[in-house]
Scaffold this motif. Structure first.
Motif, mmCIF file in Angstrom:
data_model
loop_
_atom_site.group_PDB
_atom_site.id
_atom_site.type_symbol
_atom_site.label_atom_id
_atom_site.label_comp_id
_atom_site.label_asym_id
_atom_site.label_seq_id
_atom_site.Cartn_x
_atom_site.Cartn_y
_atom_site.Cartn_z
ATOM 1 N N HIS A 61 0.573 -1.002 -0.025
ATOM 2 C CA HIS A 61 0.256 0.011 0.039
ATOM 3 C C HIS A 61 0.859 1.218 -0.073
ATOM 4 O O HIS A 61 2.114 1.172 0.070
ATOM 5 C CB HIS A 61 -0.970 -0.243 1.273
ATOM 6 C CG HIS A 61 -0.337 -0.211 2.513
ATOM 7 N ND1 HIS A 61 0.410 0.651 3.201
ATOM 8 C CD2 HIS A 61 -0.175 -1.290 3.342
ATOM 9 C CE1 HIS A 61 0.793 0.506 4.316
ATOM 10 N NE2 HIS A 61 0.393 -1.080 4.584
ATOM 11 N N SER A 62 0.354 2.402 -0.048
ATOM 12 C CA SER A 62 1.113 3.517 0.140
ATOM 13 C C SER A 62 2.139 3.813 0.845
ATOM 14 O O SER A 62 3.279 4.495 0.937
ATOM 15 C CB SER A 62 0.215 4.767 -0.070
ATOM 16 O OG SER A 62 -0.752 4.919 0.890
ATOM 17 N N TYR A 138 4.559 -1.840 -4.971
ATOM 18 C CA TYR A 138 3.376 -0.902 -5.096
ATOM 19 C C TYR A 138 3.151 -0.206 -6.355
ATOM 20 O O TYR A 138 4.210 0.299 -6.760
ATOM 21 C CB TYR A 138 3.333 0.166 -3.705
ATOM 22 C CG TYR A 138 2.438 1.065 -3.871
ATOM 23 C CD1 TYR A 138 1.059 0.618 -3.454
ATOM 24 C CD2 TYR A 138 2.619 2.382 -4.087
ATOM 25 C CE1 TYR A 138 0.068 1.498 -3.264
ATOM 26 C CE2 TYR A 138 1.350 3.182 -4.184
ATOM 27 C CZ TYR A 138 0.055 2.825 -3.867
ATOM 28 O OH TYR A 138 -0.812 3.847 -3.826
ATOM 29 N N PRO A 140 1.427 2.916 -7.906
ATOM 30 C CA PRO A 140 0.662 4.188 -7.656
ATOM 31 C C PRO A 140 -0.275 4.361 -8.561
ATOM 32 O O PRO A 140 -1.435 5.143 -8.223
ATOM 33 C CB PRO A 140 1.476 5.229 -7.781
ATOM 34 C CG PRO A 140 2.832 4.798 -8.350
ATOM 35 C CD PRO A 140 2.936 3.313 -8.290
ATOM 36 N N ALA A 141 -0.449 3.842 -9.628
ATOM 37 C CA ALA A 141 -1.608 4.052 -10.745
ATOM 38 C C ALA A 141 -2.831 3.380 -10.195
ATOM 39 O O ALA A 141 -3.968 3.406 -10.970
ATOM 40 C CB ALA A 141 -1.000 3.681 -12.242
ATOM 41 N N THR A 143 -5.724 2.427 -8.004
ATOM 42 C CA THR A 143 -6.302 3.338 -7.162
ATOM 43 C C THR A 143 -7.309 2.607 -6.007
ATOM 44 O O THR A 143 -7.964 3.095 -5.190
ATOM 45 C CB THR A 143 -7.254 4.586 -7.682
ATOM 46 O OG1 THR A 143 -8.156 4.020 -8.658
ATOM 47 C CG2 THR A 143 -6.082 5.372 -8.363
ATOM 48 N N SER A 144 -7.632 1.190 -6.542
ATOM 49 C CA SER A 144 -8.665 0.495 -5.705
ATOM 50 C C SER A 144 -7.897 -0.759 -4.996
ATOM 51 O O SER A 144 -6.815 -1.203 -5.527
ATOM 52 C CB SER A 144 -9.647 -0.090 -6.614
ATOM 53 O OG SER A 144 -9.401 -0.731 -7.644
ATOM 54 N N TRP A 177 -3.504 -2.096 -1.700
ATOM 55 C CA TRP A 177 -4.939 -1.026 -1.360
ATOM 56 C C TRP A 177 -4.181 0.420 -1.481
ATOM 57 O O TRP A 177 -3.058 0.677 -1.271
ATOM 58 C CB TRP A 177 -5.707 -1.351 -0.144
ATOM 59 C CG TRP A 177 -4.861 -1.180 1.128
ATOM 60 C CD1 TRP A 177 -5.046 -0.106 1.637
ATOM 61 C CD2 TRP A 177 -4.214 -1.970 1.958
ATOM 62 N NE1 TRP A 177 -4.226 -0.088 2.909
ATOM 63 C CE2 TRP A 177 -3.866 -1.372 2.949
ATOM 64 C CE3 TRP A 177 -3.934 -3.239 1.799
ATOM 65 C CZ2 TRP A 177 -3.198 -1.669 4.150
ATOM 66 C CZ3 TRP A 177 -3.140 -4.121 2.953
ATOM 67 C CH2 TRP A 177 -2.933 -3.183 4.162
#
Length: 177
Positions: A61-62, A138, A140-141, A143-144, A177
């Motif tokens: 995740h981010s 990860y 980043p493109a 979004t779900s 996520w």
């Protein structure tokens, strides 16, 4: 007295006649490599993650840009004191679940032929087992919340050939996520 002497001579000759019989050693030129399985009964022949623990599902995740899962390989054949190279390739297969997405090389995981992976795909000399990492990245493109599936298999190299073809495939399921 003569009777005991004959028995003693027979025992000594019997012990001298014994030789150590060793089992036949592997004499082939090829050295094999395959995934290591703890239990093979009642399971599909797709190697699970070995470390951090069997069945571990990686996630990113981010706040966690990478996750690493290790697969254990088993070498069979002649012991070698020199390093040997192992290789993987991704392949397409049916997704385990409908909502899984095939992982994309370079976007969702570090490609097996990437220079970053080269040092991990070398098996040191005098090793019978080795843990090989698969590094999830990860993206980043995305979004779900997304589940991914990466299917990969061993391929022959100059140093090693695939052992039992039942034990040549691995699968990594992970999510982002």
């Amino acid at each position: 007295m003569k009777k005991y002497f004959v028995i003693a001579i027979c025992c000594v000759l019997g012990f001298l006649a014994c030789t150590e019989e060793r089992p036949g050693y592997y004499k082939g030129e090829d050295n094999w490599v395959q995934f290591y399985y703890v239990y093979t009964f009642n399971k599909t022949y797709i190697a699970p993650a070995y470390l951090p623990y069997e069945g571990y599902q990686a996630y990113v995740h981010s706040g966690k840009l990478r996750d690493t899962v290790y697969y254990r390989l088993h070498l069979i054949g002649q012991v070698s004191d020199k390093p040997r190279k192992v290789a993987f390739e991704p392949y397409e297969t049916e997704m385990k679940y409908d909502y899984y997405t095939p992982a994309v090389e370079g976007e969702n995981y570090v490609a097996f032929d990437d220079p970053e992976m080269e040092k991990f795909l070398i098996i040191p000399g005098d090793s019978a087992y080795i843990n090989i990492p698969v590094i999830v990245k990860y993206n980043p493109a995305v979004t779900s919340y997304t589940y991914y599936q990466l299917d990969f298999r061993l391929v022959n190299t100059e140093d090693l050939v695939i052992g039992d073809t039942c034990f040549m495939k691995g699968r990594l399921e992970f999510y982002q996520w």
